[in-house]
Motif scaffolding. Structure first.
Motif, PDB file in Angstrom:
ATOM      1  N   VAL A   1       0.844  -1.196   0.000  1.00 57.04           N
ATOM      2  CA  VAL A   1       0.000   0.000   0.000  1.00 57.04           C
ATOM      3  C   VAL A   1       0.883   1.251   0.000  1.00 57.04           C
ATOM      4  CG1 VAL A   1      -1.808   1.266   1.222  1.00 57.04           C
ATOM      5  CG2 VAL A   1      -1.872  -1.239   1.149  1.00 57.04           C
ATOM      6  N   ALA A   2       1.971   1.182   0.771  1.00 60.50           N
ATOM      7  CA  ALA A   2       2.925   2.302   0.779  1.00 60.50           C
ATOM      8  C   ALA A   2       3.530   2.511  -0.604  1.00 60.50           C
ATOM      9  CB  ALA A   2       4.024   2.044   1.806  1.00 60.50           C
ATOM     10  N   ASP A   3       3.799   1.419  -1.323  1.00 63.09           N
ATOM     11  CA  ASP A   3       4.283   1.544  -2.699  1.00 63.09           C
ATOM     12  C   ASP A   3       3.322   2.368  -3.543  1.00 63.09           C
ATOM     13  OD1 ASP A   3       6.545   0.064  -2.221  1.00 63.09           O
ATOM     14  OD2 ASP A   3       5.851  -1.748  -3.237  1.00 63.09           O
ATOM     15  N   GLY A   4       2.025   2.066  -3.412  1.00 64.62           N
ATOM     16  CA  GLY A   4       1.029   2.772  -4.214  1.00 64.62           C
ATOM     17  C   GLY A   4       0.946   4.248  -3.878  1.00 64.62           C
ATOM     18  N   ILE A   5       1.031   4.565  -2.580  1.00 66.56           N
ATOM     19  CA  ILE A   5       1.009   5.971  -2.168  1.00 66.56           C
ATOM     20  C   ILE A   5       2.237   6.694  -2.715  1.00 66.56           C
ATOM     21  CG2 ILE A   5       1.159   7.505  -0.169  1.00 66.56           C
ATOM     22  CD1 ILE A   5      -0.530   5.425   1.356  1.00 66.56           C
ATOM     23  N   ALA A   6       3.402   6.032  -2.619  1.00 65.57           N
ATOM     24  CA  ALA A   6       4.635   6.633  -3.128  1.00 65.57           C
ATOM     25  C   ALA A   6       4.583   6.785  -4.650  1.00 65.57           C
ATOM     26  CB  ALA A   6       5.833   5.783  -2.715  1.00 65.57           C
ATOM     27  N   LEU A   7       3.987   5.811  -5.332  1.00 66.86           N
ATOM     28  CA  LEU A   7       3.843   5.909  -6.785  1.00 66.86           C
ATOM     29  C   LEU A   7       2.963   7.098  -7.152  1.00 66.86           C
ATOM     30  CD1 LEU A   7       4.114   4.901  -9.694  1.00 66.86           C
ATOM     31  CD2 LEU A   7       2.243   3.287  -9.238  1.00 66.86           C
ATOM     32  N   ALA A   8       1.865   7.285  -6.406  1.00 71.44           N
ATOM     33  CA  ALA A   8       0.992   8.424  -6.676  1.00 71.44           C
ATOM     34  C   ALA A   8       1.738   9.736  -6.494  1.00 71.44           C
ATOM     35  CB  ALA A   8      -0.223   8.370  -5.748  1.00 71.44           C
ATOM     36  N   SER A   9       2.546   9.821  -5.449  1.00 72.74           N
ATOM     37  CA  SER A   9       3.330  11.042  -5.230  1.00 72.74           C
ATOM     38  C   SER A   9       4.301  11.286  -6.375  1.00 72.74           C
ATOM     39  CB  SER A   9       4.101  10.927  -3.906  1.00 72.74           C
ATOM     40  OG  SER A   9       3.216  10.841  -2.810  1.00 72.74           O
ATOM     41  N   LYS A  10       4.895  10.210  -6.867  1.00 66.97           N
ATOM     42  CA  LYS A  10       5.853  10.339  -7.966  1.00 66.97           C
ATOM     43  C   LYS A  10       5.149  10.753  -9.255  1.00 66.97           C
ATOM     44  CE  LYS A  10       9.617   7.826 -10.242  1.00 66.97           C
ATOM     45  NZ  LYS A  10      10.417   6.572 -10.281  1.00 66.97           N
ATOM     46  N   LEU A  11       4.001  10.131  -9.542  1.00 68.45           N
ATOM     47  CA  LEU A  11       3.269  10.462 -10.759  1.00 68.45           C
ATOM     48  C   LEU A  11       2.774  11.903 -10.733  1.00 68.45           C
ATOM     49  CD1 LEU A  11       1.132   7.218 -11.263  1.00 68.45           C
ATOM     50  CD2 LEU A  11       3.160   7.915 -12.544  1.00 68.45           C
ATOM     51  N   SER A  12       2.432  12.382  -9.545  1.00 68.85           N
ATOM     52  CA  SER A  12       1.904  13.739  -9.410  1.00 68.85           C
ATOM     53  C   SER A  12       2.992  14.795  -9.300  1.00 68.85           C
ATOM     54  CB  SER A  12       0.993  13.818  -8.179  1.00 68.85           C
ATOM     55  OG  SER A  12      -0.069  12.889  -8.275  1.00 68.85           O
ATOM     56  N   GLY A  13       4.257  14.364  -9.207  1.00 71.38           N
ATOM     57  CA  GLY A  13       5.362  15.304  -9.075  1.00 71.38           C
ATOM     58  C   GLY A  13       5.321  16.078  -7.777  1.00 71.38           C
ATOM     59  N   GLU A  14       4.896  15.423  -6.701  1.00 73.29           N
ATOM     60  CA  GLU A  14       4.699  16.123  -5.425  1.00 73.29           C
ATOM     61  C   GLU A  14       5.976  16.283  -4.598  1.00 73.29           C
ATOM     62  OE1 GLU A  14       0.105  14.954  -4.236  1.00 73.29           O
ATOM     63  OE2 GLU A  14       1.730  13.625  -3.608  1.00 73.29           O
ATOM     64  N   ASN A  15       7.007  15.549  -4.936  1.00 76.50           N
ATOM     65  CA  ASN A  15       8.241  15.580  -4.134  1.00 76.50           C
ATOM     66  C   ASN A  15       7.959  15.232  -2.671  1.00 76.50           C
ATOM     67  OD1 ASN A  15       9.788  16.333  -6.370  1.00 76.50           O
ATOM     68  ND2 ASN A  15       9.453  18.510  -5.983  1.00 76.50           N
ATOM     69  N   LYS A  16       7.239  14.124  -2.484  1.00 74.81           N
ATOM     70  CA  LYS A  16       6.916  13.655  -1.145  1.00 74.81           C
ATOM     71  C   LYS A  16       7.458  12.245  -0.943  1.00 74.81           C
ATOM     72  CE  LYS A  16       2.614  16.283  -0.619  1.00 74.81           C
ATOM     73  NZ  LYS A  16       1.137  16.193  -0.512  1.00 74.81           N
ATOM     74  N   ALA A  17       7.835  11.964   0.298  1.00 75.43           N
ATOM     75  CA  ALA A  17       8.256  10.622   0.679  1.00 75.43           C
ATOM     76  C   ALA A  17       7.105   9.927   1.409  1.00 75.43           C
ATOM     77  CB  ALA A  17       9.488  10.690   1.579  1.00 75.43           C
TER      78      ALA A  17
END
Length: 661
Positions: free
Chosen positions: A130-146
């Motif tokens: 689930v953490a992978d998916g949240i991190a993937l969403a952050s990456k796709l959105s260009g949010e610069n979040k960990a």
């Protein structure tokens, strides 16, 4: 007294250091209170994080408030550190209505989007994906979040640990995997869990950096996590952090600690994270007895106020409304095609068309599955999609069904839609837990929807044998929270798949492989949707009713035409929820009914429908409710055996017997 522990404050101010102290003290004080309440019978269970508080607090302080944390049993400090209201937290522990799960689940099995926390399920390992998916969403959105997710050393023995770390590394996701290494998985010591000595040794195998840290030194871990988080926000990639610590109480209180050597507790007491940090603050002149009493008084007052409110909160009352939260509320506004343009489409073409239109309609829709990129999928449903939509949205996955379904849930938590393609429905067993325990239950538990569609190429008749031919829709028919869809025609397939993607609830979409290229019909070229949960009367008659779906629709139509039977053929189209009203109307009209499905007869969906008809339509029946399905064996390979396994011949015989009854 604690052993000497070196605390390096670096650039932290005096107020920062004291803030850390109060954050550490809160979970310890709550633990003391909860252990007392447990002995008094005022809470039913407690998973202690005593001795591990520094790990949670370091993580909270290192991560930004808008970055997600995914805690486990012993991470009370994550919730208190993120300032989750104590009255709601304590109500959660007591099973009160005002708790995050309204009394439906206990302890930390919940999340709070407001606080950017996603709680665990008891199966432990699935949390990592689930953490992978949240991190993937952050990456796709260009949010610069960990994103930071916790696991225990025991849970790393699960396959989900490997799958999640492998996916994170392959996709270079900005996620920090924190292993709380306390030496035990319930009562099983590390030497009986794994043969290696340290988890950092695994980092190189996954192609990711790994670091070992003293998990009881709140400042050391804070500085390390802060550095990692800052780095991966701008250069996305995963990190494995091994936090060495001690579990100072039982796995949960009733299990005790008799199996743990005394030396373990002696070492743990010397490294107590709260006492060690207190000694450091005293040593540098920041904390004296008066200051300590002031902090303790403030913390105690917050706890007492929270407990008072929680004890005064109402307990849940059973009612018919309890089913309201099983699904995320959603009413489909049926979309009609904008033009009258139609063309001849196979089932496969219609499914592909629905996906293409949906990708254009929903920029937040991501497709995931093995070989769906350049190869176009095992059945070429996504052929050409990579060129049109790009690799970010059409994602080839490693061979790991559990991690990909878990990642799909993580994407949903961040507002994405996801379609996951199983190469074959048979392979969904490798992701079964994520579907029935994570996707299906998450809205009922804490109000988080799971906007995930799982496409399931299913069925026999293609000579593929036991592992590529199963009809496994009944596995999921029994699971509240899922929607199960099974079209029999190209037109239905396009409209229902489009509707499933619009629906924010988890949908399993079954597609019969033998129908992919064998049937065609005129299908609208534009985007359109059909209502989920509504059956389709594909043939009308008055002698009897055939209730069926999928390939059964074609067997039924062929049989009644060849034997000149006047029958209603009712195509369920949706199996969960199924259309009871349409079934009842047809049975009351014809007074005889037979249920047909390709799945094995015993325990199949037909059994539930037959029982329901017997209970609710008995006075209209002129014959016993009949049903037919495949043999109660695995699906055989040889054509002669497969033909005998399938129910088509036996259905014809039973159809005529019902007609003559």
């Amino acid at each position: 007294m604690p052993q000497d522990m070196v605390f390096d404050r670096k650039r932290l101010s005096d107020s920062d250091l004291l803030h850390f102290y109060e954050k550490l003290l809160m979970p310890r004080k709550i633990e003391e209170k909860m252990l007392l309440l447990l002995r008094q019978g005022k809470i039913s269970k407690w998973f202690s994080g005593w001795g591990q508080e520094a790990i949670s607090i370091a993580a909270v302080m290192a991560m930004k408030e808008e970055e997600f944390l995914l805690p486990m049993h012993r991470n009370l400090g994550v919730f208190t550190g993120r300032d989750v209201p104590l009255d709601r937290l304590f109500a959660q522990f007591q099973g009160k209505v005002s708790g995050f799960t309204k009394g439906r689940d206990r302890s930390f099995h919940f999340g709070s989007l407001e606080h950017h926390i996603v709680g665990m399920i008891s199966h432990l390992g699935p949390q990592l994906a689930v953490a992978d998916g949240i991190a993937l969403a952050s990456k796709l959105s260009g949010e610069n979040k960990a994103t930071l997710v916790f696991t225990g050393d025991g849970a790393t023995s699960e396959g989900d640990f490997h799958e999640a770390l492998n996916v994170a590394s392959v996709w270079q996701l900005p996620v920090i995997f924190v292993v709380e290494h306390n030496g035990y998985g319930l009562s099983t010591p590390s030497e009986e869990q794994f043969r290696f000595k340290q988890f950092v040794d695994k980092g190189a195998g996954y192609g990711m950096d790994a670091v070992k840290v003293d998990g009881n030194n709140v400042l050391e871990l804070y500085h390390e996590l802060s550095k990692i988080a800052e780095d991966i926000r701008t250069r996305p990639r995963p990190f494995l952090v091994e936090a060495m610590t001690y579990r100072m109480r039982g796995h949960e209180e009733s299990s005790g600690t008799k199996y743990v050597p005394k030396a373990y507790f002696e070492e743990g007491r010397k490294s107590d994270p709260l006492e060690s940090y207190e000694a450091f603050l005293v040593g540098i002149g920041l904390l004296d007895s008066n200051a300590r009493r002031a902090v303790e008084s403030r913390v105690d007052a917050q706890i007492e106020a929270g407990l008072k409110a929680a004890f005064g909160a109402p307990t849940p009352e059973a009612s018919e409304k309890e089913t309201d939260d099983v699904y995320c509320p959603f009413t489909l506004e049926v979309t009609l095609p904008e033009t009258k343009d139609v063309s001849q489409k196979r089932l496969l073409d219609a499914i592909s068309d629905a996906l293409r239109w949906s990708m254009r309609k929903f920029p937040n829709l991501v497709l995931m599955g093995q070989d769906i990129g350049i190869y176009g999928g095992a059945f070429k449903v996504t052929a050409g999609f990579l060129d049109e939509f790009g690799a970010d949205r059409v994602r080839n996955t490693p061979l790991c069904e559990s991690a990909i379904i878990g990642a799909a849930l993580g994407l949903s938590i961040k507002g994405y839609k996801t379609m996951v393609e199983m190469q074959f429905a048979d392979f969904v067993s490798c992701g079964f837990n994520q579907i029935v325990n994570n996707l299906a239950k998450i809205h009922y538990r804490w109000g988080q929807h799971a906007d995930v569609v799982i496409r399931m190429p299913t069925g026999a008749g293609v000579g593929a044998g036991p592992f590529h031919s199963q009809s496994n829709e009944a596995w999921f028919f029994h699971t509240p929270g899922l929607k199960v869809i099974y079209p029999s025609s190209p037109q239905d397939a396009k409209g229902l798949l489009s509707a499933a993607i619009e629906d924010p609830n988890p949908c399993l979409f079954f597609e019969h492989k033998a129908l992919y290229r064998s049937i065609t019909e005129q299908v609208p070229d534009d985007y359109y949707t059909l209502e989920i949960g509504k059956a389709n009367l594909v043939k009308e008659g008055n002698q009897l009713t055939v209730v069926t779906y999928g390939m059964g629709v074609h067997w039924a139509k062929k049989a009644i035409e060849e034997h000149d039977v006047s029958a209603d053929v009712l195509d369920l189209r949706t199996l969960l929820p199924w259309d009871k009203e349409s079934v009842a109307l047809s049975v009351k009209k014809t007074n005889k009914v037979i249920i047909l499905h390709e799945d094995s007869l015993t325990g199949g969906i037909g059994a539930e429908i037959a029982a329901w008809i017997s209970e609710h339509c008995f006075e209209w029946l002129d014959a016993p409710v009949m049903r037919e399905g495949s043999l109660d064996t695995p699906v055989p390979f040889a054509a002669t055996l497969e033909a005998d396994f399938l129910p088509e011949r036996r259905f014809r015989e039973k159809l005529l017997a019902l007609l003559a009854y």
